[in-house]
Structure formats: structure tokens, C-alpha cells
Design a protein around this motif. Structure first.
Motif, PDB file in Angstrom:
ATOM      1  N   PRO A  72       1.845 -11.609  -0.825  1.00  0.00           N
ATOM      2  CA  PRO A  72       0.504 -12.151  -0.555  1.00  0.00           C
ATOM      3  C   PRO A  72      -0.390 -12.227  -1.781  1.00  0.00           C
ATOM      4  CG  PRO A  72       0.720  -9.916   0.321  1.00  0.00           C
ATOM      5  CD  PRO A  72       2.095 -10.345  -0.102  1.00  0.00           C
ATOM      6  N   ILE A  73      -0.157 -11.373  -2.775  1.00  0.00           N
ATOM      7  CA  ILE A  73      -0.999 -11.376  -3.972  1.00  0.00           C
ATOM      8  C   ILE A  73      -0.443 -12.320  -5.029  1.00  0.00           C
ATOM      9  CG2 ILE A  73      -1.907  -9.957  -5.851  1.00  0.00           C
ATOM     10  CD1 ILE A  73      -1.955  -7.616  -3.916  1.00  0.00           C
ATOM     11  N   VAL A  74       0.865 -12.260  -5.279  1.00  0.00           N
ATOM     12  CA  VAL A  74       1.478 -13.106  -6.308  1.00  0.00           C
ATOM     13  C   VAL A  74       1.473 -14.572  -5.879  1.00  0.00           C
ATOM     14  CG1 VAL A  74       3.576 -13.544  -7.644  1.00  0.00           C
ATOM     15  CG2 VAL A  74       2.909 -11.196  -7.115  1.00  0.00           C
ATOM     16  N   SER A  75       1.805 -14.846  -4.620  1.00  0.00           N
ATOM     17  CA  SER A  75       1.788 -16.230  -4.136  1.00  0.00           C
ATOM     18  C   SER A  75       0.375 -16.793  -4.166  1.00  0.00           C
ATOM     19  CB  SER A  75       2.357 -16.308  -2.717  1.00  0.00           C
ATOM     20  OG  SER A  75       1.572 -15.559  -1.805  1.00  0.00           O
ATOM     21  N   GLN A  76      -0.608 -15.926  -3.962  1.00  0.00           N
ATOM     22  CA  GLN A  76      -2.003 -16.340  -4.056  1.00  0.00           C
ATOM     23  C   GLN A  76      -2.342 -16.759  -5.489  1.00  0.00           C
ATOM     24  OE1 GLN A  76      -5.071 -13.861  -2.059  1.00  0.00           O
ATOM     25  NE2 GLN A  76      -5.807 -13.483  -4.121  1.00  0.00           N
ATOM     26  N   LYS A  77      -1.823 -16.028  -6.452  1.00  0.00           N
ATOM     27  CA  LYS A  77      -2.047 -16.362  -7.859  1.00  0.00           C
ATOM     28  C   LYS A  77      -1.459 -17.734  -8.179  1.00  0.00           C
ATOM     29  CE  LYS A  77      -0.951 -14.663 -12.525  1.00  0.00           C
ATOM     30  NZ  LYS A  77      -0.241 -13.625 -13.298  1.00  0.00           N
ATOM     31  N   TYR A  82      -6.008 -13.356   0.239  1.00  0.00           N
ATOM     32  CA  TYR A  82      -5.668 -12.036   0.766  1.00  0.00           C
ATOM     33  C   TYR A  82      -6.470 -10.976   0.022  1.00  0.00           C
ATOM     34  CZ  TYR A  82      -3.136  -7.733   1.710  1.00  0.00           C
ATOM     35  OH  TYR A  82      -2.820  -6.449   2.065  1.00  0.00           O
ATOM     36  N   ASP A  83      -7.044 -10.052   0.778  1.00  0.00           N
ATOM     37  CA  ASP A  83      -7.843  -8.980   0.207  1.00  0.00           C
ATOM     38  C   ASP A  83      -7.342  -7.661   0.770  1.00  0.00           C
ATOM     39  OD1 ASP A  83      -9.677  -7.283  -0.859  1.00  0.00           O
ATOM     40  OD2 ASP A  83     -11.448  -8.231   0.034  1.00  0.00           O
ATOM     41  N   LYS A  84      -6.819  -6.807  -0.108  1.00  0.00           N
ATOM     42  CA  LYS A  84      -6.298  -5.513   0.352  1.00  0.00           C
ATOM     43  C   LYS A  84      -7.381  -4.663   0.996  1.00  0.00           C
ATOM     44  CE  LYS A  84      -4.354  -4.005  -3.435  1.00  0.00           C
ATOM     45  NZ  LYS A  84      -3.553  -3.137  -4.325  1.00  0.00           N
ATOM     46  N   ASP A  85      -8.623  -4.811   0.536  1.00  0.00           N
ATOM     47  CA  ASP A  85      -9.704  -3.984   1.062  1.00  0.00           C
ATOM     48  C   ASP A  85     -10.042  -4.315   2.509  1.00  0.00           C
ATOM     49  OD1 ASP A  85      -9.904  -2.718  -1.387  1.00  0.00           O
ATOM     50  OD2 ASP A  85     -11.424  -4.110  -2.147  1.00  0.00           O
ATOM     51  N   THR A  86      -9.707  -5.522   2.946  1.00  0.00           N
ATOM     52  CA  THR A  86      -9.996  -5.909   4.330  1.00  0.00           C
ATOM     53  C   THR A  86      -8.746  -5.914   5.203  1.00  0.00           C
ATOM     54  OG1 THR A  86      -9.746  -8.267   3.771  1.00  0.00           O
ATOM     55  CG2 THR A  86     -11.953  -7.311   3.597  1.00  0.00           C
ATOM     56  N   ASP A  87      -7.635  -5.450   4.665  1.00  0.00           N
ATOM     57  CA  ASP A  87      -6.388  -5.372   5.426  1.00  0.00           C
ATOM     58  C   ASP A  87      -6.442  -4.120   6.305  1.00  0.00           C
ATOM     59  OD1 ASP A  87      -3.804  -5.076   6.395  1.00  0.00           O
ATOM     60  OD2 ASP A  87      -2.866  -5.761   4.545  1.00  0.00           O
ATOM     61  N   LYS A 129       3.173  -0.707  -1.265  1.00  0.00           N
ATOM     62  CA  LYS A 129       4.377  -1.518  -1.400  1.00  0.00           C
ATOM     63  C   LYS A 129       5.048  -1.753  -0.052  1.00  0.00           C
ATOM     64  CE  LYS A 129       8.849  -1.755  -3.728  1.00  0.00           C
ATOM     65  NZ  LYS A 129       9.813  -1.069  -4.618  1.00  0.00           N
ATOM     66  N   GLU A 130       5.084  -0.718   0.763  1.00  0.00           N
ATOM     67  CA  GLU A 130       5.681  -0.868   2.097  1.00  0.00           C
ATOM     68  C   GLU A 130       4.933  -1.906   2.916  1.00  0.00           C
ATOM     69  OE1 GLU A 130       6.717   1.821   6.073  1.00  0.00           O
ATOM     70  OE2 GLU A 130       5.711   2.722   4.348  1.00  0.00           O
ATOM     71  N   ARG A 131       3.603  -1.898   2.824  1.00  0.00           N
ATOM     72  CA  ARG A 131       2.797  -2.886   3.546  1.00  0.00           C
ATOM     73  C   ARG A 131       3.037  -4.285   2.996  1.00  0.00           C
ATOM     74  NH1 ARG A 131       1.084  -5.668   7.550  1.00  0.00           N
ATOM     75  NH2 ARG A 131      -0.974  -6.618   7.288  1.00  0.00           N
ATOM     76  N   MET A 132       3.108  -4.431   1.679  1.00  0.00           N
ATOM     77  CA  MET A 132       3.355  -5.737   1.082  1.00  0.00           C
ATOM     78  C   MET A 132       4.714  -6.289   1.515  1.00  0.00           C
ATOM     79  SD  MET A 132       0.607  -6.449  -0.604  1.00  0.00           S
ATOM     80  CE  MET A 132      -0.272  -5.494   0.659  1.00  0.00           C
ATOM     81  N   GLU A 133       5.708  -5.412   1.583  1.00  0.00           N
ATOM     82  CA  GLU A 133       7.042  -5.851   1.999  1.00  0.00           C
ATOM     83  C   GLU A 133       7.043  -6.289   3.460  1.00  0.00           C
ATOM     84  OE1 GLU A 133      10.029  -2.981   1.100  1.00  0.00           O
ATOM     85  OE2 GLU A 133       9.923  -3.324  -1.069  1.00  0.00           O
TER      86      GLU A 133
END
Length: 511
Positions: free
Chosen positions: A122-127, A383-388, A443-447
């Protein structure tokens, strides 16, 4: 191979059952058993069997390891008759779980490779999406300036029956995939787009990097093309990039893209009027523009202005809109295909796609995918990790797990045993002193997000499904083996060397 991703699926072996003697017999009476947790009846039932609804018989569920069984093979392995309607449902469920498991296996094999991360993280694809948006804005400004300065003089995206020698010029202004381009062959799976861009951005005249999808035939390696703004800069880039170190194990080996004699032009059948294409292509441009953060487009005109134009100007306006879709959004209106860049569009969809002549007797046809694309806008959501909320919940559980209250105003970190006066200090302590453990939760959440995105991607890359060989015996097809345990008293009761008169050996010779 065990069913790692479906632990709830029935298995042939019960890991909690300790036995001293094993038999390779396929007889259902000799398979591992487990007690039914939903019944007070002490009778044991096989784990890989499912009782039929009427209670008369059972269904043997195949292992998910090995090849996919056909419905015929599924039925042949059953030990009791099953109503066809119920059998089809059981088989469909087995097939769905089989395909799901093998998708998850593919995910586990490739989740750490750069191409997969670029696509689903979600972060890299956003970039990468942000890079595409910036490029679209730059290309839009150039396109509008070219229209104002008559750079598209002679544009006419209509089938004339004559193919020009230079497709990148009038009347089609198609994409020339070989002009001012260096070709990079076989980018390994462990090399990311960003590592290559870090090298290319220092080359004078560098415009863009285009990368292919991973090639299954090349062990998921990728090809790449580097576009320059002039022939001089392209030749300079060839010298500069040759042997250039990208990673410790990979150097660039660029070559000039070779010209192709292929004239890949597609032609659309004739339609009745021009108005429908004008309206839909305009709506499509507005949708795609907004997805990339473009909110002003002087190319588009109002329906009232369109109605006042003569036919020849309407055709030119449509040509501008169709060319805009290809060059700014890499979208072919007639194929309804969309790619990351115009090079990929040209490779998959043709250098140009022109319309047939308008015929009042032609049947009106609109590809429903265009209206679906307009209505179902894929607006870019950051995607914002702070609002996940899910990630926040998991981090809270992590903090609670390693926060131990020993007495009032006395808390201990259960990782390093350090004492604190309040639990709020442990939260800060974990974030600073136990970064690896916290990153493990993230990392577990990102996966998990990557897996969800991969499974829901209609264009995802997968391994081909291997079908069970119809000529193989079921024992070979299911790859069944006795559970291996460290037990010196293990005996194979079906070993011919052990045969004696006290035990009858089952050889199925009567089948």
C-alpha cells in the motif's frame, strides 16, 4: 506437501495422534481418526470425511497437495454413492479451496520481490501511483501546448486504407517504441524500479523508464525501456549506462532499441454517428483526469459548443480526445485497455487504433466497459498508517502483551524487563527501543493488505494450475505418505517381507 494455508481443511494425518504402528493401506478404516467435537458419542470419525446431509454415507475430501482433480476423478475416489447435486457442491468447494491455496502459495513465494511489492504494497504502490500522476500532469501540459502550436497538424484517426511509413507522424501520431530508446534486458527479480531510477535520473535528457510485467518464462524477470529527449542524449546514455552498477550483483547492459517493420494498426468497424464517441470519450477524460489530480482541461468543450461545430471539426475534436487518452492516460478508447504508460499500451494494443468511416446504416454499439469505467472511478486513495484501524488495534494488542503491571505505579517491559512508573512510558519505550518487534507487527499488517489486494486483482499473475494426471493411480496422484515420526518401533504392516499367517493382507485384487 502439507496444506499450510488451510489449517482448518481436513487432512489425511492427525498430528496429535501418536501411534507406534502404521499401515499404508488406503482402507478408510485405517485412516487417522478424530472424535467429533459436536457430539457426546465417543465414536470416532475420519477427519477427511464429511457426512452427507441425510446421514447416509460420506464424502472423501481430496488433499490440496499435488494436482487438481477433475470432477470425474473426484467421484472415482469416493467410497460411497453421492447424489450428483450434492457431489457437485462438494467438488466446487474443493476446487475453490485448491485454487485459493495455490494463490496463497504464489503470494508466499513472491511477496518479498520488488515487482510484487511495487504492485501491491500500500505504501510503495502509492509512491509509484504518485509518480504516474506527476508524469500525467507534465504530459498534459505538453499536449495542450502542442495542440495550441499546431504540432498535430494533419491528425486524422480514421481508416483511410493507406498505412504511412512514419506512424509517429501525421495522420496517426502513433507511439514509436524504438525512437530515442535504450532497451534493458532481463532485470532480475531482486532489483527494484527505484534502484534503476536512481541511476537513470543522473543521465542528461532522461525522460522516463518503462518496465514490463514479470515474465513467467524468464523466472519473473522484467524488461525495461529508457526514453530520452534527443538522439544525442540517447547515444550518450548508451555509453554512460553500459556496465553501470545498480546493485552489488547487477550491472546495466543497454542496447539501442531496434526498429521494427511491424505496422501494428487496428481499425474499428464503422458506427452510425460521431456524437456518441465524442460524449463518452469526453466523460472518460474527465474521470481519468480527476483520478490523477488534473482538474482543468482546456481541450474539452461543452455539449452546446459541440453541437454548433461542423462535421469536419467534430471529427478533429474526437481525434484530439482519442489521442489525449492514449498519450496522457495510456488508455485505448476502442480496445478499452489501460496500462501504466504509452509504451505498454502500444505493445499490447497496437501503435494506433483508428475508427472506421461513419455510416448512418451502421448499428449503434457502445462497449459497456467504457460506461463501467466512467461510473466506477478508481480514484486514488492515499494509504495512511495512522488512520488504519486494524493496524492500530494490532499495535495496541502488542503494547498490552508486553506491558506487565507488578504493583501500583510499577510497570515492566516484558521484552527487556525494564521498570517504568506508568504504562504510557512503556508505549514510548517499545517504539524507541524495540523497533524490530514493532516493525514486525507493521510488516504483518502490510502483508495482509498485499494478500487482499493480490487476491482481488482481476489481472493478477499466477502459476498455471497443474491437473492431476488421469493415467496415474490415486495413490500417486494424492502423493500420500505415512506421517514420519521419530519412533524406533515403527513397523510397516504391509511390507511383503513381514507377511505371516496371523494377518490377512489387503491387496485389492478383487476390485
Amino acid at each position: 506437501m502439507q496444506d499450510e494455508f488451510n489449517p482448518s481443511l481436513p487432512e489425511f494425518h492427525n498430528p496429535n495422534q501418536l501411534v507406534k504402528k502404521h499401515s499404508r493401506s488406503r482402507s478408510p478404516e485405517r485412516r487417522p481418526y478424530t472424535r467429533n467435537p459436536h457430539s457426546d458419542n465417543p465414536l470416532k470419525i475420519p477427519k477427511n470425511f464429511i457426512k452427507l446431509q441425510d446421514g447416509k454415507g460420506s464424502v472423501l475430501i481430496p488433499s490440496l497437495a499435488g494436482g487438481l482433480l477433475s470432477f470425474k476423478q473426484f467421484m472415482e475416489m469416493q467410497h460411497s454413492p453421492i447424489p450428483l447435486s450434492e457431489a457437485q457442491g462438494f467438488y466446487n468447494d474443493y476446487k475453490l479451496k485448491f485454487e485459493q491455496k495455490h494463490l496463497e502459495i504464489f503470494f508466499a513465494e513472491h511477496k518479498n520481490e520488488p515487482w510484487f511489492i511495487e504492485k501491491y504494497d500500500p505504501i510503495v504502490s502509492q509512491k509509484w501511483q504518485e509518480e504516474r500522476n506527476l508524469n500525467a500532469k507534465m504530459m498534459q501540459r505538453i499536449f495542450i501546448e502542442n495542440v495550441k502550436n499546431s504540432k498535430f497538424q494533419g491528425l486524422k484517426l480514421q481508416d483511410t486504407g493507406i498505412t504511412p511509413d512514419n506512424l509517429s507522424g501525421a495522420p496517426y501520431f502513433g507511439f514509436d517504441p524504438n525512437s530515442l530508446t535504450l532497451f534493458l534486458k532481463t532485470i532480475p527479480t531482486n532489483v527494484s524500479r527505484w534502484e534503476i531510477l536512481d541511476v537513470l535520473k543522473n543521465c542528461p535528457g532522461f525522460l522516463s523508464l518503462s518496465m514490463s510485467e514479470p515474465l513467467k518464462s524468464q523466472n519473473f524477470a522484467r524488461f525495461a525501456w529508457v526514453l530520452f529527449d534527443s538522439e544525442t542524449h540517447c547515444l550518450e546514455g548508451l555509453q554512460t549506462l553500459s556496465g553501470k552498477q545498480v546493485t552489488q550483483d547487477f550491472r546495466l547492459s543497454p542496447i539501442l532499441s531496434k526498429a521494427s517493420s511491424s505496422k501494428n494498426i487496428k481499425s474499428q468497424p464503422p458506427v452510425d454517428t460521431i456524437e456518441n464517441d465524442l460524449k463518452l470519450s469526453g466523460q472518460l477524460i474527465t474521470t481519468l483526469d480527476r483520478e490523477k489530480g488534473i482538474y482543468e482541461n482546456p481541450l474539452l468543450i461543452t455539449p452546446e459548443q459541440l453541437s454548433e461545430l461542423p462535421l469536419i471539426e467534430k471529427e478533429l475534436q474526437l481525434d484530439y480526445q482519442l489521442l489525449y487518452l492514449r498519450k496522457i492516460h495510456s488508455f485505448c478508447y476502442y480496445c478499452v485497455e489501460e496500462y501504466d504508460d504509452e509504451r505498454m499500451l502500444a505493445a499490447k494494443c497496437g501503435i494506433a487504433h483508428v475508427r472506421g468511416k461513419y455510416d448512418i446504416n451502421a448499428k449503434l454499439f457502445t462497449d459497456p466497459r467504457i460506461e463501467i469505467r466512467i461510473l466506477n472511478s478508481g480514484s486514488f486513495k492515499k494509504y495512511d498508517k495512522d488512520t488504519d484501524e486494524i493496524l492500530s488495534k494490532k499495535l495496541k494488542e502488542f503494547e498490552d502483551r508486553y506491558t506487565v503491571q507488578e504493583e501500583e505505579n510499577k510497570f515492566r517491559c516484558d521484552l527487556c524487563k525494564k521498570l517504568f512508573r506508568g504504562s504510557e512510558f512503556i508505549k514510548k519505550h517499545l517504539a524507541v527501543k524495540h523497533v524490530d518487534e514493532v516493525n514486525g507487527v507493521v510488516k504483518e499488517r502490510m502483508e495482509n493488505i498485499m494478500l487482499e489486494r493480490y487476491l482481488s486483482d482481476p489481472c493478477k499473475i499466477t502459476n498455471p494450475v497443474i491437473l492431476a494426471n488421469d493415467t496415474m493411480k490415486f495413490s500417486e496422484r494424492r502423493k500420500w505418505e505415512p506421517r514420519k515420526v521419530n519412533n524406533e518401533s515403527y513397523e510397516d504392516l504391509d511390507d511383503p517381507a513381514r507377511r505371516n499367517n496371523r494377518r490377512k493382507i489387503v491387496d485389492y485384487s478383487d476390485i
